[in-house]
Design an enzyme around this catalytic site. Structure first.
Site, PDB file in Angstrom:
ATOM      1  CG  HIS A   1      -0.569  -5.105  -3.221  1.00 14.99           C
ATOM      2  ND1 HIS A   1      -1.416  -4.077  -3.553  1.00 14.99           N
ATOM      3  CD2 HIS A   1       0.624  -4.822  -3.819  1.00 14.99           C
ATOM      4  CE1 HIS A   1      -0.765  -3.209  -4.312  1.00 14.99           C
ATOM      5  NE2 HIS A   1       0.469  -3.635  -4.486  1.00 14.99           N
ATOM      6  CG  ASP A   2      -5.111  -4.229   0.589  1.00 11.62           C
ATOM      7  OD1 ASP A   2      -4.773  -3.632  -0.455  1.00 11.62           O
ATOM      8  OD2 ASP A   2      -6.273  -4.646   0.785  1.00 11.62           O
TER       9      ASP A   2
END
Length: 165
Positions: A92-93
């Site tokens: 996600h990052d």
């Protein structure tokens, strides 16, 4: 009579092998960074596995200049109640940071968040009974946190990185 069919068949097999080999080599490293980024931020397990394989071999992708940095699940636990969400948070990052750098974050945020939720649900699929219910509930909470607050958090992280330079 049999020999007449073997030579053309062998030639066809060799030609197809050459075409397939060159096609798989060409598609392994697309020249377009945005295509690679997109392929690694889809909701499928295939996308997740391709991203994770690249994460484990970042040197092979150095020419693309991806930002692999992560704080995992930020201020939330990486493994809440023992559920291993850490790698889902890392992907996600990766999506947030690289789409922000590309200037296309807003257009891709929803898909990145959906991919995050799909990754969390895959983690939860390894559990059953009450553990599965607890994992699914936690995954839903994590997903809604990024869905609602993700844009603000991404902006703060970008400002923090800019201030550190």
């Amino acid at each position: 009579m049999r020999r007449r069919h073997v030579a053309p068949l062998a030639a066809t097999v060799l030609a197809m092998s050459a075409v397939l080999a060159s096609a798989s080599t060409a598609s392994a490293y697309p020249a377009d960074k945005s295509s690679v980024l997109s392929s690694w931020t889809q909701t499928s397990s295939t996308s997740y596995n391709a991203w994770n394989s690249a994460r484990l071999n970042q040197g092979a992708w150095a020419a693309y200049g991806f930002d692999w940095s992560t704080d995992y699940c930020s201020t939330s636990p990486d493994n809440p109640w023992g559920f291993p969400f850490k790698l889902a948070c890392a992907r996600h990052d990766f999506g947030y940071r690289n789409y922000k750098a590309a200037g296309t974050f807003s257009a891709n945020k929803s898909r990145i968040d959906s991919a995050f939720y799909a990754d969390l649900k895959r983690v939860c699929s390894n559990y059953s009974g009450a553990s599965r219910v607890a994992c699914d509930s936690t995954a839903w909470t994590y997903y809604h946190a990024v869905d609602i607050f993700g844009l603000k958090g991404a902006d703060v992280a970008a400002k923090d990185r800019a201030g550190a330079n």
